[in-house]
Design a protein around this motif. Structure first.
Motif, PDB file in Angstrom:
ATOM      1  N   ALA A  49       0.826  -1.215   0.000  1.00 28.43           N
ATOM      2  CA  ALA A  49       0.000   0.000   0.000  1.00 28.43           C
ATOM      3  C   ALA A  49       0.857   1.261   0.000  1.00 28.43           C
ATOM      4  O   ALA A  49       0.433   2.311  -0.506  1.00 28.43           O
ATOM      5  N   MET A  50       2.084   1.156   0.541  1.00 30.21           N
ATOM      6  CA  MET A  50       2.961   2.332   0.576  1.00 30.21           C
ATOM      7  C   MET A  50       3.450   2.704  -0.807  1.00 30.21           C
ATOM      8  O   MET A  50       3.996   3.797  -1.003  1.00 30.21           O
ATOM      9  N   LEU A  51       3.290   1.834  -1.776  1.00 36.78           N
ATOM     10  CA  LEU A  51       3.702   2.153  -3.136  1.00 36.78           C
ATOM     11  C   LEU A  51       2.910   3.315  -3.727  1.00 36.78           C
ATOM     12  O   LEU A  51       3.331   3.927  -4.703  1.00 36.78           O
ATOM     13  N   PHE A  52       1.735   3.591  -3.159  1.00 40.49           N
ATOM     14  CA  PHE A  52       0.994   4.768  -3.641  1.00 40.49           C
ATOM     15  C   PHE A  52       0.667   5.735  -2.503  1.00 40.49           C
ATOM     16  O   PHE A  52       0.468   6.922  -2.747  1.00 40.49           O
ATOM     17  N   ILE A  53       0.632   5.271  -1.253  1.00 36.86           N
ATOM     18  CA  ILE A  53       0.299   6.163  -0.136  1.00 36.86           C
ATOM     19  C   ILE A  53       1.382   7.229   0.057  1.00 36.86           C
ATOM     20  O   ILE A  53       1.073   8.400   0.321  1.00 36.86           O
ATOM     21  N   VAL A  54       2.656   6.846  -0.078  1.00 39.45           N
ATOM     22  CA  VAL A  54       3.742   7.813   0.129  1.00 39.45           C
ATOM     23  C   VAL A  54       3.604   9.010  -0.802  1.00 39.45           C
ATOM     24  O   VAL A  54       3.925  10.149  -0.439  1.00 39.45           O
ATOM     25  N   ALA A  55       3.106   8.773  -2.006  1.00 35.34           N
ATOM     26  CA  ALA A  55       2.952   9.867  -2.975  1.00 35.34           C
ATOM     27  C   ALA A  55       1.964  10.923  -2.501  1.00 35.34           C
ATOM     28  O   ALA A  55       2.023  12.080  -2.944  1.00 35.34           O
ATOM     29  N   PHE A  56       1.049  10.565  -1.610  1.00 33.36           N
ATOM     30  CA  PHE A  56       0.032  11.498  -1.127  1.00 33.36           C
ATOM     31  C   PHE A  56       0.432  12.178   0.181  1.00 33.36           C
ATOM     32  O   PHE A  56      -0.263  13.077   0.633  1.00 33.36           O
ATOM     33  N   MET A  57       1.530  11.742   0.790  1.00 32.64           N
ATOM     34  CA  MET A  57       1.904  12.290   2.099  1.00 32.64           C
ATOM     35  C   MET A  57       2.506  13.689   1.947  1.00 32.64           C
ATOM     36  O   MET A  57       3.347  13.925   1.077  1.00 32.64           O
ATOM     37  N   ASP A  58       2.060  14.590   2.834  1.00 37.15           N
ATOM     38  CA  ASP A  58       2.636  15.933   2.788  1.00 37.15           C
ATOM     39  C   ASP A  58       4.071  15.944   3.285  1.00 37.15           C
ATOM     40  O   ASP A  58       4.849  16.832   2.922  1.00 37.15           O
ATOM     41  N   LYS A  59       4.435  14.957   4.114  1.00 35.97           N
ATOM     42  CA  LYS A  59       5.813  14.814   4.572  1.00 35.97           C
ATOM     43  C   LYS A  59       6.251  13.367   4.359  1.00 35.97           C
ATOM     44  O   LYS A  59       6.213  12.550   5.282  1.00 35.97           O
ATOM     45  N   PRO A  60       6.661  13.037   3.124  1.00 34.11           N
ATOM     46  CA  PRO A  60       7.027  11.634   2.838  1.00 34.11           C
ATOM     47  C   PRO A  60       8.200  11.124   3.647  1.00 34.11           C
ATOM     48  O   PRO A  60       8.396   9.912   3.753  1.00 34.11           O
ATOM     49  N   GLN A  61       8.980  12.019   4.234  1.00 32.07           N
ATOM     50  CA  GLN A  61      10.109  11.567   5.058  1.00 32.07           C
ATOM     51  C   GLN A  61       9.628  10.849   6.317  1.00 32.07           C
ATOM     52  O   GLN A  61      10.418  10.190   7.000  1.00 32.07           O
ATOM     53  N   LYS A  62       8.349  10.980   6.657  1.00 30.31           N
ATOM     54  CA  LYS A  62       7.793  10.292   7.819  1.00 30.31           C
ATOM     55  C   LYS A  62       7.195   8.934   7.460  1.00 30.31           C
ATOM     56  O   LYS A  62       6.556   8.295   8.294  1.00 30.31           O
ATOM     57  N   ALA A  63       7.401   8.489   6.229  1.00 29.41           N
ATOM     58  CA  ALA A  63       6.791   7.230   5.788  1.00 29.41           C
ATOM     59  C   ALA A  63       7.336   6.024   6.558  1.00 29.41           C
ATOM     60  O   ALA A  63       6.634   5.020   6.723  1.00 29.41           O
ATOM     61  N   VAL A  64       8.595   6.110   7.011  1.00 28.01           N
ATOM     62  CA  VAL A  64       9.152   4.999   7.790  1.00 28.01           C
ATOM     63  C   VAL A  64       8.352   4.812   9.086  1.00 28.01           C
ATOM     64  O   VAL A  64       8.027   3.683   9.484  1.00 28.01           O
ATOM     65  N   LYS A  65       8.034   5.924   9.758  1.00 28.87           N
ATOM     66  CA  LYS A  65       7.228   5.829  10.976  1.00 28.87           C
ATOM     67  C   LYS A  65       5.849   5.251  10.666  1.00 28.87           C
ATOM     68  O   LYS A  65       5.282   4.500  11.477  1.00 28.87           O
ATOM     69  N   VAL A  66       5.314   5.585   9.501  1.00 29.80           N
ATOM     70  CA  VAL A  66       3.986   5.094   9.121  1.00 29.80           C
ATOM     71  C   VAL A  66       3.997   3.577   8.954  1.00 29.80           C
ATOM     72  O   VAL A  66       3.127   2.875   9.474  1.00 29.80           O
ATOM     73  N   ILE A  67       5.006   3.054   8.245  1.00 33.77           N
ATOM     74  CA  ILE A  67       5.030   1.600   8.022  1.00 33.77           C
ATOM     75  C   ILE A  67       5.307   0.859   9.326  1.00 33.77           C
ATOM     76  O   ILE A  67       4.759  -0.230   9.551  1.00 33.77           O
ATOM     77  N   ILE A  68       6.111   1.441  10.202  1.00 31.26           N
ATOM     78  CA  ILE A  68       6.355   0.793  11.497  1.00 31.26           C
ATOM     79  C   ILE A  68       5.076   0.756  12.336  1.00 31.26           C
ATOM     80  O   ILE A  68       4.692  -0.288  12.870  1.00 31.26           O
ATOM     81  N   ALA A  69       4.402   1.893  12.416  1.00 31.11           N
ATOM     82  CA  ALA A  69       3.166   1.950  13.203  1.00 31.11           C
ATOM     83  C   ALA A  69       2.085   1.054  12.607  1.00 31.11           C
ATOM     84  O   ALA A  69       1.414   0.297  13.328  1.00 31.11           O
ATOM     85  N   GLY A  70       1.914   1.110  11.286  1.00 32.44           N
ATOM     86  CA  GLY A  70       0.880   0.300  10.639  1.00 32.44           C
ATOM     87  C   GLY A  70       1.127  -1.186  10.803  1.00 32.44           C
ATOM     88  O   GLY A  70       0.197  -1.961  11.075  1.00 32.44           O
TER      89      GLY A  70
END
Length: 363
Positions: free
Chosen positions: A202-223
């Motif tokens: 899902a991160m293959l397209f969700i990261v593109a919508f994030m206003d701060k993509p540098q926080k994507a690592v925290k997102v995948i860890i939390a999810g």
């Protein structure tokens, strides 16, 4: 025609979407599928290890997506491996999301027909499901996020609540002996765990919508942690109630767990209908996220309007959902899609990341 993503979501919203994407129909069946594969009460270790592996593959996907901020896999795959191979890979990803959406829709039809609306035509259940999804997805990812935020506190509270109430039928002896057969059966249980719940794709397209993509690592860890907790809780409580011999004889073991006890001191004595209604909404979130991803991919590959693509693929999702002749064939379809997922999102992202590094491919 511009197909650039315009919606923007925060890291918290991305985490909610990721968790909703992962927690779906699989939680109703994982206790059975994982016990069938490993035949040991230590399957909770398999779920934990599966969550760790899912997190690891998700981190690779996040690192890959972060090289192309504002772009989805459908847009940046061609920059890494060339346009022809990029289109082929993107189509495979679209078909995967479409199959997941169809699987979830058919699962809802099966459990609804069996537990809630016996005798209702299957097409009527799925058609309502699909048309509401069409209306919601037209609003974009922000609309889906708003729905997920509305459902999360209700669904998750009910889920944890029924798990706590099921303690009265829980027997810790059903989870013993600890590692009585060694680690061999535990390894066998990891594969069905990974087939049931993964989050990284899902991160293959969700990261593109994030206003701060540098926080994507925290997102995948939390999810990943949230989804692992839910699946771990479902497996432990179900096996604790029925034992491994009782779990393998049930089609929807977690629903049977909720049906196995009554509570006399609350407003509701039984909770299976309440949980099922709530969980259908949870599955609906997964369906909307996957069908949105598939439509987004078609729109970005062929440069067509998103709404037109969405309208075109929904009938395909319905046809695919009606393809399995029975519930056993549905589970077989889920296994095939899961194997497909291991190749697409477990083996391919790392080579893509390495190639992108050496080719200096980035936005």
């Amino acid at each position: 025609m511009s197909t650039e993503v315009k919606d923007r979501i925060t890291a918290v919203q991305a985490t909610i979407i990721l968790a909703n994407y992962t927690i779906a129909a699989g939680i109703l069946t994982l206790p059975r599928t994982i016990v069938e594969a490993s035949e040991t009460p230590d399957v909770w270790i398999s779920v934990f290890l599966g969550g760790v592996i899912t997190l690891f593959t998700g981190l690779i996907i996040v690192k890959l997506s972060q090289r192309f901020p504002g772009q989805t896999i459908f847009q940046f795959s061609g920059k890494i491996i060339g346009k022809p191979l990029g289109v082929i890979l993107s189509i495979l990803v679209i078909v995967y999301f479409l199959c997941i959406a169809s699987f979830e829709a058919r699962s809802v039809q099966e459990v609804t027909s069996f537990f809630l609306l016996e005798g209702t035509p299957p097409w009527a259940i799925v058609a309502v499901f699909i048309w509401i999804a069409f209306y919601l997805c037209r609003g974009g990812l922000n609309a889906i996020t708003s729905m997920c935020r509305l459902i999360v506190p209700i669904a998750w509270t009910v889920f944890v609540g029924v798990c706590l109430l099921s303690v009265e039928v829980f027997d810790i002896d059903n989870l013993r002996p600890f590692l009585g057969d060694g680690l061999g059966p535990v390894w066998k249980g990891i594969r069905p765990t990974i087939l049931t719940f993964t989050a990284g794709e899902a991160m293959l397209f969700i990261v593109a919508f994030m206003d701060k993509p540098q926080k994507a690592v925290k997102v995948i860890i939390a999810g990943s942690c949230i989804s692992t907790f839910f699946y771990l809780l479902a497996v432990v409580m179900t096996i604790g109630a029925f034992s491994i011999d009782g779990v393998v004889t049930r089609t929807w073991p977690f629903l049977d767990l909720v049906r196995s006890f009554e509570v006399n001191y609350l407003i509701f004595e039984r909770f299976e209908s309440l949980l099922l209604v709530i969980w259908i909404m949870q599955i609906f979130c997964t369906f909307c996220i996957t069908i949105y991803a598939a439509a987004l991919g078609v729109s970005q590959i062929f440069h067509k309007r998103f709404n037109s693509c969405l309208l075109a693929i929904l009938p395909v999702a319905y046809v695919v959902s009606r393809t399995p002749p029975n519930v056993n064939a549905l589970f077989a379809l889920g296994t095939v899609v899961g194997n497909w997922m291991i190749v697409l999102f477990g083996l391919i992202p790392l080579p893509l990341l390495i190639i992108a590094h050496f080719r200096r491919a980035a936005s």
